[in-house]
Scaffold this active site. Structure first.
Site, PDB file in Angstrom:
ATOM      1  CG  HIS A 421    -114.001 103.162 -22.520  1.00  0.00           C
ATOM      2  ND1 HIS A 421    -114.909 102.432 -22.026  1.00  0.00           N
ATOM      3  CD2 HIS A 421    -114.614 103.677 -23.842  1.00  0.00           C
ATOM      4  CE1 HIS A 421    -116.022 102.300 -22.592  1.00  0.00           C
ATOM      5  NE2 HIS A 421    -115.766 102.997 -23.905  1.00  0.00           N
ATOM      6  CE  LYS A 616    -108.401  93.770 -12.120  1.00  0.00           C
ATOM      7  NZ  LYS A 616    -109.854  94.564 -12.220  1.00  0.00           N
ATOM      8  NE  ARG A 617    -103.823  93.430 -22.128  1.00  0.00           N
ATOM      9  CZ  ARG A 617    -103.559  94.001 -23.176  1.00  0.00           C
ATOM     10  NH1 ARG A 617    -104.566  94.149 -24.018  1.00  0.00           N
ATOM     11  NH2 ARG A 617    -102.552  94.066 -23.550  1.00  0.00           N
ATOM     12  CE  LYS A 622    -106.126  97.246 -16.529  1.00  0.00           C
ATOM     13  NZ  LYS A 622    -107.722  97.497 -16.391  1.00  0.00           N
ATOM     14  CB  THR A 727    -116.749  95.459 -16.783  1.00  0.00           C
ATOM     15  OG1 THR A 727    -115.619  95.133 -17.638  1.00  0.00           O
ATOM     16  CG2 THR A 727    -117.178  96.700 -17.402  1.00  0.00           C
ATOM     17  CE  LYS A 731    -117.188  91.251 -17.420  1.00  0.00           C
ATOM     18  NZ  LYS A 731    -116.131  91.253 -18.436  1.00  0.00           N
TER      19      LYS A 731
END
Ligand code: F58
Length: 943
Positions: A421, A616-617, A622, A727, A731
């Site tokens: 991952h 998100k985290r 990110k 992911t 969504k």
């Protein structure tokens, strides 16, 4: 290069009738759907099996013959019975929470019926099963999902209304079990939903942590972590299996002896703990199949107590017992950097050892050859955290059952497969050899043995290569570092028959960069399995408006089990009524979120503004910091405008949510920065409703279900090549948000399917990243420098705390924030321009939502089943409508099975009132820790 053939599972509608039968489409022909059968009396099926047993008792058999019916009165009676007899509440203290618990227990009764039947069927059919091993399952709330999958939501709503309760309010009573950090854990739960829905014989295995991921509170702009004791209230879904326990060993030494010319090993541990199973039924959608998620909890054994007790050391004995309980007490809140903690290794081995024993016990229920194991068992390793299952299975086969090494290895190899991952090399798990040896001496020997054989083969293969020793060093399971370490990813790659990444781009990076040598050596082993998410939770449970539109226009619910169907609605793209309904659904979701924000954050947000959301985290790769820089940029622009010009601008509400790992100081500073921007912007009378900045606290599955459907724009802006998949992007788009994003992770495939013109794509492409990284110390450019200077001068919060965020970008901008900034703001301008043309925006949003068929986790799971697990589905046969047509056969009912209500423990909430009293200095100090000690990952590719 050997590519796995990409299978396209279409709905048949746009691929030509009858062209394909993917297995995803048998819903249309499914004859025994729960929903269709409605409230008729249903006799439970019986399963033909070679292992016919004697009926335990005629009477018992008869009494358990029917499924609970779905009449309103039956539902009501079951609920009140649980209120009174399970919860011991009276008519006078029957409150909302007890109603929730009783309703949940009544649903669980139904789940248990089909769960027992499913297990019975799997045993009778004796088909291959897949075991999905994951150290995390981010389950989310279960009640609504269970009712939807059972087709009983409306019935329960009606039944409850009559007794004075609103179903939706009961949903909010449920605790959200946070047994995971982020995407990896949530993916595992989406997969279970799909496995059950597609009738695959599957089990999930994980850990029942007492404390899930911490509860994030935002105090004066800082993240404060609070323990999440999710079991303070009873968990009405689980079933404690005091009959399913295993001993788990740790430590000690390995004794050797020779038997018939073969060296035998005997592990003599110095510590034993017990694993006890907690089962969680996972219902499939529109099927009677209900699979199991088995979570392990650690318990003390009596074994070693006697010594201490005998020696009169009572407290020592208690301490030993507590140490055992401690193993599963807390989920590690890590993100993308593994923790080297001893307890974590204990957790991992505990979980693997219990799971392997359970799997072997099931396999041995029938007499068989060990060679049949891979025909009956597939084990999917969700990242490397369950990797110790590999040496554990080998140990059991060789040491316990006496198999010769090569034979055991051949079996093991066919059983395991591994999903990666992350492409971050520093995120790959390693365990120090010293720790391994101390805790798991026999497993270390086995790993050395695997490595010995593997290194021999690699040495032969590269015998004439001048780089032979470099190559061996790189591929070795053991890193000759200080301290010497076991590389868990290498162990997984070498010992599994399949290795997969989670998006096309990510899988290619694994092959060409991170695991390039392994790919060269085992070219057929590497595959791609693009992630997906379950449309049951992420559309049906989260977005009633959109679900109703789909069902209305498609004239059925089939889209829920075949998401490709929604593409057929593209013919309505110009239909004004359809458009209006879509617009209204979004508006209602925005209103719901606005209410939530006002309640949770005390900020009023305008629903006619564009909702621009990033959840998100929190992590530098990110790039929540890039988003924050854009907020400041926009704020400065607005400030510089005349009042008239301002009035022409698109209103935007910026929302960010996510947890930072407690030790990841840079991530915590980003949270503080965003909150500080909010303080300035939200209180500026020049700005008013034109711009708001909100930090959404404690992002979790249940808040995601409110946040995601309300988004207009979703920020998916990681540096190209860093996010394996993402992911939440799926969504969001399924719920009508438009991506503002980079060509990273699953964004690439999403835009392939929805059309790149229906997203805002910016930034460096993956092949440009290495070159740009060389220039990471380059100047920021004047517009960005101005923002940097503002942060450093304290315009947005204390510069002592926040300047380092800017300095790290100025000096080593490894995630390319500076170089992507300008293309980012350009795309943001484009987004504004499109938003002004609401018609165009709506069409982009609808086109995205309708073209997400590929990203249902049903498609993903079907691919795993076909390409990796070699798994066939096993569907529960149609229940009978009459008792006569039912042949009595083999009940196999175990009368000793008990359902035990567990742990009703009073709340641990008293800390809550103290939270606001934390002194400001303490909060500040939390951001001023020595950054050196943080071990912030530095992004580097190795090849
Ligand atoms: C995530 N990994 C990836 N790890 O970051 C994301 O791109 C991907 O979509 C998702 O997996 C599913 O494939 C992730 O969430 C963790 O949370 C680890 C859990 C164990 C400790 C280290 C982080």
């Amino acid at each position: 290069m050997e590519e796995q053939p990409i299978k396209h599972y279409s709905s048949g509608v746009f691929s030509g009738e009858g062209e394909e039968n993917s297995g995803l489409h048998r819903r249309g022909s499914r004859h025994s759907s729960r929903v269709e059968l409605g409230s008729q009396k249903l006799y439970r099926p019986e399963f033909d099996s070679a292992s016919r047993g004697e009926a335990t008792s005629e009477k018992l058999w008869e009494l358990m013959a029917e499924y609970i019916d779905t009449e309103k009165s039956t539902i009501q009676k079951a609920i009140v019975a649980h209120v009174e007899y399970t919860l011991a509440r009276t008519r006078f203290n029957f409150d909302k929470n007890s109603c929730f618990k009783a309703a949940a227990l009544s649903i669980r009764d139904r789940l248990i019926e089909s769960w027992n039947d499913t297990q019975q069927l799997f045993t009778a059919e004796d088909k291959k099963r897949v075991y999905y091993m994951s150290i995390e399952f981010l389950i989310g709330r279960s009640m609504q999902n269970a009712l939807i999958n059972l087709g009983l939501e409306d019935k329960y709503r009606e039944a409850l209304e009559e007794v004075g309760y609103k179903l939706e309010e009961l949903y909010d009573e449920e605790v959200d079990p946070g047994l995971g950090n982020g995407g990896l854990g949530r993916l595992a739960s989406c997969f279970l939903d799909s496995l059950a829905t597609l009738d695959y014989p599957a089990w999930g295995y994980g850990i029942r942590y007492d404390y899930g991921i911490f509860r994030q509170m935002i105090v004066k702009g800082y993240q404060v972590e609070m323990p999440d004791y999710w079991l303070a209230q009873m968990n009405p879904w689980e079933i404690e299996r005091s009959d399913v326990t295993y001993d788990i060993y740790f430590g000690g030494r390995v004794e050797k002896k020779w038997e018939n010319g073969i060296e035998k090993s005997n592990w003599i541990p110095n510590e034993i703990v017990k694993a006890i199973a907690y089962d969680n039924p996972i219902p499939g959608y529109d099927t009677f199949n209900t699979i199991n998620l088995r979570l392990w909890k650690s318990m003390p054994t009596n074994e070693f107590d006697f010594q201490s007790f005998n020696q009169g050391d009572y407290f020592k004995a208690i301490e030993t017992r507590q140490k055992a309980e401690y193993i599963t007490s807390v989920l590690y809140p890590n993100d993308s950097t593994p923790s080297g903690k001893e307890l974590r290794l204990r957790q991992q081995y505990f979980f693997c050892c219990a799971t392997i024993q359970d799997i072997i016990r099931r396999f041995l229920k029938k007499p068989r050859e060990w060679e049949e194991l891979p025909d009956k068992v597939a084990i999917q390793l969700n990242d490397t955290h369950p990797a110790i299952s590999i040496p554990e299975l080998l140990r059991v086969l060789v040491d316990k059952y006496g198999l010769e090494w090569q034979r055991a290895w051949n079996i093991c190899y066919k059983v395991f497969s591994y999903t990666n991952h992350t492409v971050m090399p520093e995120a790959l798990e390693k365990w120090s050899v010293e720790l391994f040896e101390r805790l798991l001496p026999r497993h270390l020997e086995i790993i050395y043995l695997i490595n010995f054989h593997f290194m021999n083969q690699v040495g032969q293969r590269y015998a004439n290569d001048p780089k032979k020793f470099d190559i061996m060093g790189y591929m070795s399971l053991i890193e000759e570092s200080r301290p010497k370490a076991v590389r868990m990813a290498n162990l997984c790659i070498v010992s599994s028959h399949a290795v997969n990444g989670v998006a096309a781009l990510h899988s290619n990076l694994l092959k060409t960069q991170l695991f390039a040598r392994f790919h060269e050596y085992f070219p057929k082993k590497f595959q791609n399995k693009t992630n997906g998410v379950t449309p049951r939770r992420w559309i049906k449970c989260s977005n009633k408006g959109l679900s109703d539109i789909y069902t209305k226009y498609l004239k059925s619910n089939n889209w829920l089990s075949d998401l490709y169907e929604t593409k057929n609605l593209m013919s309505y793209i110009d239909n004004e009524e359809f458009q209006e309904e879509f617009r209204q659904a979004k508006l209602q979701n925005k209103e719901r979120l606005a209410k939530w924000v006002e309640k949770e954050c005390g900020i009023k947000i305008p629903t006619d503004a564009m909702f621009d959301i990033m959840v998100k985290r929190i992590h530098e790769y990110k790039r929540q910091n890039l988003f924050a820089l854009y907020m400041i940029y926009r704020y400065f622009n607005l400030k510089a405008m005349t009042v008239d010009d301002r009035a022409k601008q698109v209103k935007r509400v910026f929302m960010v949510g996510g947890k930072a790992a407690p030790g990841y100081i840079a991530a915590k500073k980003i949270i503080k920065l965003i909150n500080s921007i909010g303080d300035v912007v939200n209180n500026d009378p020049d700005i008013g409703d034109l711009m708001k900045v909100v930090f959404l606290p404690n992002y979790c599955v249940s808040s995601a279900q409110i946040i995601i459907p309300a988004a207009d724009l979703t920020e998916q802006i990681s540096t190209a090549g860093t996010e394996a998949s993402g992911t939440s992007n799926m969504k969001f788009v399924m719920n009508g948000a438009i991506i503002m994003g980079t060509m990273d992770g699953a964004n690439v495939e999403i835009v392939e399917d929805i059309g790149i013109q229906n997203a805002f794509i910016f930034g460096a492409r993956v092949h440009e990243v290495d070159r740009l990284r060389v220039q990471s110390g380059a100047p920021a450019g004047s517009r960005l420098q101005r923002i940097f200077d503002a942060i450093k001068s304290g315009t947005f919060g204390n510069p002592k705390e926040l300047s380092s965020l800017v300095e790290s970008l100025e000096q080593h901008d490894i995630y390319l924030v500076k170089s992507d900034f300008y293309s980012y703001i350009e795309k943001q301008e484009e987004a504004d321009a499109v938003y002004k043309n609401q018609d165009r925006w709506l069409k982009m949003s609808i086109t995205g939502a309708l073209n997400m068929g590929r990203f249902s986790s049903d498609r993903t799971i079907h691919e795993y089943a076909e390409d990796i697990w070699d798994l066939e589905s096993v569907e529960i046969p149609k229940p009978s409508l009459s008792a006569i047509s039912r042949v009595k056969s083999q009940p196999n009912i175990n009368p000793t099975q008990e359902i035990v209500e567990q742990h009703i423990i009073e709340g641990h909430e008293d800390w809550q009132c103290k939270i606001d009293d934390i002194p400001a200095e303490d909060l500040e100090a939390s951001l001023m820790k020595d950054e050196e000690s943080e071990k912030i990952p530095k992004y580097l590719y190795t090849s």
